[in-house]
Design a protein around this motif. Structure first.
Motif: not given
Lengths: 70, 145
Positions: B7-14, B60-65, B80-85, B137-145
């Motif tokens: 869910k968090l990964s998907s949110k970050r992507r969006r 930007l504020i949401i992502l930074m905070r 959320l910050n593993d090797e694949l990311v 990055f968003a496209r790569l993160e969406g791949r194989d999701a």
């Protein structure tokens, strides 16, 4: 498309033998389920550290999980 | 935990997609050249640009905070910050390099037919260089999701 076509993995077999889902293994190895999925599909090649961690979780050797095609 | 990570990964992507689009609109709509091309009211394009800036600033504020993972347990943060990311992030930067080169080539070719100021050319190339890796990055993160 696989990063290294020469590499084959038995991760799925060992995971299933251990009775774990992708999500279970991901949680134990502190990675995402997607990472496990991409490793099993040969899309992503893990580093030595992650390979060792997976081997530890599955109680086997890295060579059991990953090998080169003949 | 896996559901939470996804869910968090998907949110970050969006959020990255929204941020990249808002950045492009903000920068491009703010150009005098764009108003001239569009043939529209300068006030309208300025308003669109300002609105897009608002969207961009909020994301930007949401992502930074929160860094997209506020309140998540340490295991989820690690996942959320593993090797694949990290690999996807490197690939996205590499894609950004090519996007910048292509943008530079397009701007250069266009400058043969249309007058393009140096600062506008630089801005367009920078926009491509910033938005390209975010979308990649968003496209790569969406791949194989």
């Amino acid at each position: 498309m696989p990063d290294h076509p020469d590499l084959q993995t038995a991760l799925k077999d060992y995971r299933q033998a251990a009775g774990l889902t992708q999500a279970d293994l991901a949680a134990k190895a502190s990675v995402s389920r997607k990472t496990i999925n991409t490793i099993e599909n040969g899309v992503f090649v893990p580093t030595t550290v992650l390979a060792l961690r997976l081997a530890r979780v599955l109680n086997c050797r890295v060579e059991d999980l990953f090998s080169l095609r003949d | 935990m896996s559901d939470q990570v996804e869910k968090l990964s998907s949110k970050r992507r969006r959020m990255l997609v929204v941020m990249a689009i808002a950045f492009i609109v903000w920068q491009v709509a703010g150009l005098q050249m764009f108003s001239d091309f569009a043939g529209g009211d300068r006030r309208l394009t300025s308003f669109v640009s300002l609105l897009a800036f608002g969207f961009w600033a909020v994301t930007l504020i949401i992502l930074m905070r929160q860094r997209g993972v506020k309140g998540a347990p340490p295991e989820a943060r690690a996942a959320l910050n593993d090797e694949l990311v990290q690999q996807n992030r490197m690939r996205a930067f590499r894609a950004g390099y090519w996007v910048m080169l292509i943008a530079a080539a397009i701007v250069f070719t266009a400058s043969l037919f249309v007058r393009i100021e140096g600062n506008v050319a630089a801005q367009l190339i920078l926009v491509a260089g910033v938005a390209g890796p975010m979308l990649a990055f968003a496209r790569l993160e969406g791949r194989d999701a």
